[in-house]
Design an enzyme around this catalytic site. Structure first.
Site, PDB file in Angstrom:
ATOM      1  N   ALA A  66       0.858  -1.188   0.000  1.00 38.68           N
ATOM      2  CA  ALA A  66       0.000   0.000   0.000  1.00 38.68           C
ATOM      3  C   ALA A  66       0.894   1.239   0.000  1.00 38.68           C
ATOM      4  O   ALA A  66       2.085   1.159   0.304  1.00 38.68           O
ATOM      5  CB  ALA A  66      -0.935   0.021   1.201  1.00 38.68           C
ATOM      6  N   PHE A  67       0.316   2.381  -0.323  1.00 36.63           N
ATOM      7  CA  PHE A  67       1.145   3.568  -0.549  1.00 36.63           C
ATOM      8  C   PHE A  67       1.800   4.104   0.722  1.00 36.63           C
ATOM      9  O   PHE A  67       2.741   4.894   0.650  1.00 36.63           O
ATOM     10  CB  PHE A  67       0.342   4.650  -1.281  1.00 36.63           C
ATOM     11  CG  PHE A  67      -0.098   5.810  -0.436  1.00 36.63           C
ATOM     12  CD1 PHE A  67      -1.188   5.703   0.396  1.00 36.63           C
ATOM     13  CD2 PHE A  67       0.589   7.018  -0.480  1.00 36.63           C
ATOM     14  CE1 PHE A  67      -1.602   6.775   1.179  1.00 36.63           C
ATOM     15  CE2 PHE A  67       0.195   8.097   0.290  1.00 36.63           C
ATOM     16  CZ  PHE A  67      -0.907   7.973   1.129  1.00 36.63           C
ATOM     17  N   LYS A  68       1.331   3.657   1.890  1.00 38.05           N
ATOM     18  CA  LYS A  68       1.963   4.096   3.135  1.00 38.05           C
ATOM     19  C   LYS A  68       3.469   3.771   3.144  1.00 38.05           C
ATOM     20  O   LYS A  68       4.247   4.442   3.813  1.00 38.05           O
ATOM     21  CB  LYS A  68       1.304   3.437   4.342  1.00 38.05           C
ATOM     22  CG  LYS A  68      -0.194   3.681   4.487  1.00 38.05           C
ATOM     23  CD  LYS A  68      -0.506   5.113   4.899  1.00 38.05           C
ATOM     24  CE  LYS A  68      -1.963   5.314   5.286  1.00 38.05           C
ATOM     25  NZ  LYS A  68      -2.913   5.265   4.155  1.00 38.05           N
ATOM     26  N   ASP A  69       3.867   2.742   2.398  1.00 36.71           N
ATOM     27  CA  ASP A  69       5.293   2.392   2.326  1.00 36.71           C
ATOM     28  C   ASP A  69       6.147   3.523   1.753  1.00 36.71           C
ATOM     29  O   ASP A  69       7.323   3.641   2.077  1.00 36.71           O
ATOM     30  CB  ASP A  69       5.502   1.160   1.435  1.00 36.71           C
ATOM     31  CG  ASP A  69       5.047  -0.132   2.107  1.00 36.71           C
ATOM     32  OD1 ASP A  69       5.075  -0.201   3.347  1.00 36.71           O
ATOM     33  OD2 ASP A  69       4.667  -1.069   1.374  1.00 36.71           O
ATOM     34  N   LEU A  79       6.702   5.455   4.912  1.00 32.81           N
ATOM     35  CA  LEU A  79       7.137   4.733   6.114  1.00 32.81           C
ATOM     36  C   LEU A  79       8.380   3.879   5.896  1.00 32.81           C
ATOM     37  O   LEU A  79       8.968   3.383   6.842  1.00 32.81           O
ATOM     38  CB  LEU A  79       5.988   3.911   6.685  1.00 32.81           C
ATOM     39  CG  LEU A  79       5.019   4.780   7.501  1.00 32.81           C
ATOM     40  CD1 LEU A  79       3.689   4.087   7.728  1.00 32.81           C
ATOM     41  CD2 LEU A  79       5.638   5.194   8.828  1.00 32.81           C
TER      42      LEU A  79
END
Ligand SMILES: *Cc1c(COP(=O)(O)O)cnc(C)c1O
Length: 491
Positions: A110-113, A116
């Protein structure tokens, strides 16, 4: 360059301090006091850079207290081939009507990577620059994607520990399996007997508990947060707007200098705000389309100037956008009001007290010169998934589908449109199968297998590997026991 608080102009801190603190003590968010801009002909010079090199270049302009060498090392480690399954980090996939910027090739799909993966490097370096020698201990309350992305980002990062709390019955089975099977020596995952709000309130309580913080400090630990209002999470997201613009120019879709529109599936307003920063830097962004699901608080705000969170909260098939308070909007209001800290504070206090505020018409006019808004129903979301699959054999997740439907309403003749694609369809296999017309009830791994069988599209490796995942974390606690869970972990 220093950073200032959106609620108190006189509060100035260094970039490192803004990242360490996350939130200003007055409740405001940290913003750079000025926005750096690209010089004449500079985009052309950025064209040949790899993703990690471009990230170091752009982030360096906002981080004067970091050296070029440091940033190159961090971006290479975060975005290099070891962690992302695409050599391009963020590949741009061209469809017939619009292009899809795929931000889900990292370890948690997911784009949170995108933020993060790099944040742990920025945060631990910032802590050292601020003279802190304690072990940084990250606490996260998650409703799904953030927890896993934070665990993957911080696992085995020297000088850090991370503990994630998730609501026992409030995350999907895939998300839960992703978290409870997390590897790494410095990690811990705990279910909370309650909902997301209970977990979130517990974490806030721990941050606000002076006595607890004091005793942790004596034991050599400093608490910190990885949540999405931290500048260290917003900054890395500016990079992929520049990256995708350059890729479009490279393949001849338009010339350098011509405008490109973006449509962004929006929840907390972090992703789309990064696009606005890219525009302020001088990237020729034409229009930013803010796509929402049925939780259409932002659509109403952009259309009418009234922000009203007093409305039913709707559960949708795009849960990471089921949000009524989009925290990062505060940064935009601050800037568009001409850095009026008093006005920004006023709006935010009204929102807290009365649940709504009405923004100044002149501010809204400026906002609408760049932003447009669309909200998409569940039927519209499913139709977008089905349509793209049937017509172009492109498989997208429900969040991306919300943006895809919104983009089609706002596509301008002759202006390329980029849809920001935020999750692998396999993270939401169940909903994607339903959109493709398969209504059978299936759980986690079974839904993944069924989607692969139906489409022939291979699931990303981290999701396929869940088949063999070993569950490490089985404990749960009452919300009021979260303090002692943290103490036990840090002992
Ligand atoms: C977090 C998230 C979003 C929303 O991004 P914001 O920065 O909160 O607006 C959209 N899609 C997915 C898959 C997400 O995880």
């Amino acid at each position: 360059m220093e950073y200032i608080s959106t609620r108190d102009f006189s509060r100035r801190v260094s970039a490192a301090e803004a990242i360490v603190r996350g939130l200003s003590p007055d409740g405001g968010l940290f913003v750079p006091e000025t926005i750096p801009t690209f010089g004449e002909g500079e985009l052309e010079k950025l064209l040949p850079l790899t993703y990690p090199a471009l990230a170091a270049e752009i982030m360096g302009r906002y981080l004067p207290d970091f050296t070029k060498e440091e940033l190159r090392e961090y971006t290479q480690a975060a975005y290099g081939p070891g962690r992302f399954d695409s050599l391009n980090t963020a590949p741009l996939r061209r469809g017939r009507q619009e292009s899809y910027l795929e931000l889900w090739h990292g370890p948690t799909c997911a784009f949170k990577d995108m933020a993060l993966q790099i944040l742990p490097y920025l945060l631990s370096a910032s802590i050292r620059k601020c003279g802190e020698t304690k072990t940084v201990s990250i606490l996260v309350a998650t409703s799904g994607d953030t927890g896993k992305a934070a665990l993957e980002g911080f696992r085995d990062v020297p000088g850090t520990r991370i503990m994630v709390f998730y609501p026992e019955n409030g995350v999907s089975d895939i998300q839960k399996l992703q978290m409870v099977s997390q590897i790494g020596e410095n990690v811990n995952v705990m279910a909370v007997k309650g909902n997301f709000d209970d977990a979130q309130s517990g974490v806030k309580r721990i941050f606000g508990d002076a006595a607890l913080n004091e005793s942790l400090s004596r034991a050599g630990f400093a608490l910190s947060s990885a949540n999405s209002i931290n500048w260290g999470r917003l900054l890395p997201q500016i990079v992929y707007y520049v990256w995708s613009y350059l890729r479009l120019a490279e393949c001849g879709e338009m010339k350098l200098g011509d405008p490109v529109d973006f449509t962004v599936p929006t929840g907390n307003f972090g992703d789309i705000l990064a696009g606005w920063y890219a525009l302020q830097m001088g990237l020729p962004v034409g229009r930013l389309v803010c796509a929402s699901n049925r939780n259409d608080v932002l659509t109403e705000f952009i259309d009418t100037g009234v922000y009203n969170r007093l409305r039913p909260f709707r559960l949708t098939s795009s849960p990471s956008m089921d949000i009524l308070i989009s925290s990062n909007l505060e940064r935009l209001l601050f800037w568009l009001s001409g850095k009026d800290d008093g006005l920004t504070r006023d709006y935010m206090e009204k929102l807290g007290r009365e649940g709504r505020y009405t923004a100044d018409p002149a501010l809204m006019e400026k906002l609408r010169r760049v932003f447009a808004a669309e909200s998409v129903t569940e039927e519209g979301t499913f139709a977008a998934i089905r349509g793209l699959w049937e017509e172009e054999r492109m498989l997208i997740d429900p969040h991306t589908a919300v943006a895809s439907a919104a983009a089609r309403r706002r596509k301008r003749e002759g202006v390329p449109m980029v849809v920001v694609s935020t999750a692998s369809p396999y993270k939401f296999s169940h909903a994607v199968l339903r959109a493709l017309g398969d209504d059978r009830e299936r759980e986690g791994m079974e839904a993944i297998a069924a989607l692969e069988e139906r489409t022939g599209v291979r699931p990303p490796e981290p999701i396929a590997a869940l088949k063999n995942a070993r569950v490490r974390f089985t404990e749960s606690c009452e919300p009021q026991k979260m303090e002692s869970a943290v103490l036990d972990f840090l002992k």
